[in-house]
Design a protein around this motif. Structure first.
Motif, PDB file in Angstrom:
ATOM      1  N   UNK A   1      11.702   2.214  -3.257  1.00  0.00           N
ATOM      2  CA  UNK A   1      12.075   1.404  -4.473  1.00  0.00           C
ATOM      3  C   UNK A   1      11.530   0.013  -4.761  1.00  0.00           C
ATOM      4  N   UNK A   2      11.097  -0.457  -3.378  1.00  0.00           N
ATOM      5  CA  UNK A   2      10.635  -1.927  -3.713  1.00  0.00           C
ATOM      6  C   UNK A   2       8.902  -1.709  -4.096  1.00  0.00           C
ATOM      7  N   UNK A   3       8.502  -0.514  -3.622  1.00  0.00           N
ATOM      8  CA  UNK A   3       6.796  -0.431  -3.965  1.00  0.00           C
ATOM      9  C   UNK A   3       7.266   0.102  -5.837  1.00  0.00           C
ATOM     10  N   UNK A   4       7.993   0.873  -6.168  1.00  0.00           N
ATOM     11  CA  UNK A   4       8.146   1.235  -7.459  1.00  0.00           C
ATOM     12  C   UNK A   4       8.235  -0.042  -8.524  1.00  0.00           C
ATOM     13  N   UNK A   5       9.449  -1.017  -7.805  1.00  0.00           N
ATOM     14  CA  UNK A   5       9.543  -2.169  -8.470  1.00  0.00           C
ATOM     15  C   UNK A   5       8.504  -3.015  -8.645  1.00  0.00           C
ATOM     16  N   UNK A   6       7.570  -3.179  -7.557  1.00  0.00           N
ATOM     17  CA  UNK A   6       6.568  -3.945  -7.555  1.00  0.00           C
ATOM     18  C   UNK A   6       5.506  -3.426  -8.690  1.00  0.00           C
ATOM     19  N   UNK A   7       5.216  -2.041  -8.437  1.00  0.00           N
ATOM     20  CA  UNK A   7       4.206  -1.522  -9.227  1.00  0.00           C
ATOM     21  C   UNK A   7       4.539  -1.543 -10.761  1.00  0.00           C
ATOM     22  N   UNK A   8       5.694  -1.311 -11.122  1.00  0.00           N
ATOM     23  CA  UNK A   8       6.240  -1.432 -12.441  1.00  0.00           C
ATOM     24  C   UNK A   8       6.006  -2.644 -13.116  1.00  0.00           C
ATOM     25  N   UNK A   9       6.312  -3.643 -12.350  1.00  0.00           N
ATOM     26  CA  UNK A   9       6.171  -5.095 -12.815  1.00  0.00           C
ATOM     27  C   UNK A   9       4.625  -5.444 -13.001  1.00  0.00           C
ATOM     28  N   UNK A  10       4.064  -5.034 -12.177  1.00  0.00           N
ATOM     29  CA  UNK A  10       2.471  -5.283 -12.110  1.00  0.00           C
ATOM     30  C   UNK A  10       1.939  -4.693 -13.407  1.00  0.00           C
ATOM     31  N   UNK A  11       2.271  -3.383 -13.441  1.00  0.00           N
ATOM     32  CA  UNK A  11       1.663  -2.507 -14.479  1.00  0.00           C
ATOM     33  C   UNK A  11       2.063  -3.147 -15.938  1.00  0.00           C
ATOM     34  N   UNK A  12       3.377  -3.426 -16.150  1.00  0.00           N
ATOM     35  CA  UNK A  12       3.789  -4.042 -17.359  1.00  0.00           C
ATOM     36  C   UNK A  12       3.134  -5.142 -17.552  1.00  0.00           C
ATOM     37  N   UNK A  13       2.802  -6.153 -16.816  1.00  0.00           N
ATOM     38  CA  UNK A  13       2.172  -7.423 -16.841  1.00  0.00           C
ATOM     39  C   UNK A  13       0.529  -7.310 -17.200  1.00  0.00           C
ATOM     40  N   UNK A  14       0.167  -6.225 -16.369  1.00  0.00           N
ATOM     41  CA  UNK A  14      -1.253  -5.833 -16.784  1.00  0.00           C
ATOM     42  C   UNK A  14      -1.429  -5.602 -17.996  1.00  0.00           C
ATOM     43  N   UNK A  15      -0.778  -4.610 -18.426  1.00  0.00           N
ATOM     44  CA  UNK A  15      -0.934  -3.697 -19.915  1.00  0.00           C
ATOM     45  C   UNK A  15      -0.450  -5.137 -20.927  1.00  0.00           C
ATOM     46  N   UNK A  16       0.517  -5.709 -20.733  1.00  0.00           N
ATOM     47  CA  UNK A  16       0.680  -6.942 -21.699  1.00  0.00           C
ATOM     48  C   UNK A  16      -0.436  -7.813 -21.721  1.00  0.00           C
ATOM     49  N   UNK A  17      -1.275  -8.131 -20.676  1.00  0.00           N
ATOM     50  CA  UNK A  17      -2.189  -9.173 -20.566  1.00  0.00           C
ATOM     51  C   UNK A  17      -3.249  -8.400 -21.279  1.00  0.00           C
ATOM     52  N   UNK A  18      -3.619  -7.104 -21.041  1.00  0.00           N
ATOM     53  CA  UNK A  18      -4.800  -6.724 -21.695  1.00  0.00           C
ATOM     54  C   UNK A  18      -4.665  -6.239 -23.265  1.00  0.00           C
ATOM     55  N   UNK A  19      -3.458  -6.174 -23.742  1.00  0.00           N
ATOM     56  CA  UNK A  19      -3.127  -6.103 -25.060  1.00  0.00           C
ATOM     57  C   UNK A  19      -3.210  -7.469 -25.590  1.00  0.00           C
ATOM     58  N   UNK A  20      -2.854  -8.509 -24.854  1.00  0.00           N
ATOM     59  CA  UNK A  20      -3.202  -9.778 -25.237  1.00  0.00           C
ATOM     60  C   UNK A  20      -4.573 -10.127 -25.688  1.00  0.00           C
ATOM     61  N   UNK A  21      -5.450  -9.668 -24.766  1.00  0.00           N
ATOM     62  CA  UNK A  21      -6.661  -9.821 -24.748  1.00  0.00           C
ATOM     63  C   UNK A  21      -7.514  -9.126 -25.913  1.00  0.00           C
ATOM     64  N   UNK A  22      -6.862  -8.043 -26.248  1.00  0.00           N
ATOM     65  CA  UNK A  22      -7.551  -7.184 -27.157  1.00  0.00           C
ATOM     66  C   UNK A  22      -7.201  -7.967 -28.704  1.00  0.00           C
ATOM     67  N   UNK A  23      -6.337  -8.660 -28.961  1.00  0.00           N
ATOM     68  CA  UNK A  23      -5.937  -9.332 -30.267  1.00  0.00           C
ATOM     69  C   UNK A  23      -6.567 -10.678 -30.381  1.00  0.00           C
ATOM     70  N   UNK A  24      -7.146 -11.178 -29.325  1.00  0.00           N
ATOM     71  CA  UNK A  24      -7.585 -12.551 -29.686  1.00  0.00           C
ATOM     72  C   UNK A  24      -9.301 -12.356 -30.247  1.00  0.00           C
TER      73      UNK A  24
END
Length: 104
Positions: free
Chosen positions: A81-104
């Motif tokens: 569960x700790x791995x799933x939690x860490x991965x979910x947070x990381x992937x959500x942040x990564x995807x959010x950051x990538x989408x922000x980068x696309x809109x600049x």
């Protein structure tokens, strides 16, 4: 992306680029040698049934999960569960950051 053995860390996030798990994210839970690491994601690849992967088949991120790293140092294992939690947070942040980068 070239990575040397010395740059790898327990708890580091990777993207699997080759094999049946290609396109999935995982966490390094053990470094075997300069060519192989052991990965788990807490979901499909649980801590008790990890996957040995060649480092040439991985894309590395410069982010290490402190929760996973601390747990491995203290107890020698980490809960799924700790791995799933860490991965979910990381992937959500990564995807959010990538989408922000696309809109600049």
């Amino acid at each position: 992306m070239n990575h040397s053995y010395s740059n790898l860390e327990i708890g580091q996030f990777v993207l699997i680029t080759q094999g049946r798990d290609a396109g999935q994210y995982a966490v390094i839970i053990k470094i075997l040698d300069e060519r192989f690491v052991v990965l788990a994601d807490g979901d499909k690849r649980k801590f008790d049934r990890p996957k040995k992967k060649n480092i040439h088949h991985l894309e590395f991120f410069d982010y290490v999960s402190p929760e996973v790293q601390n747990s491995m140092k203290e107890t020698g294992r980490v809960t799924n569960s700790k791995m799933r939690f860490a991965l979910t947070n990381f992937v959500n942040e990564l995807v959010t950051d990538l989408k922000k980068g696309e809109h600049n």
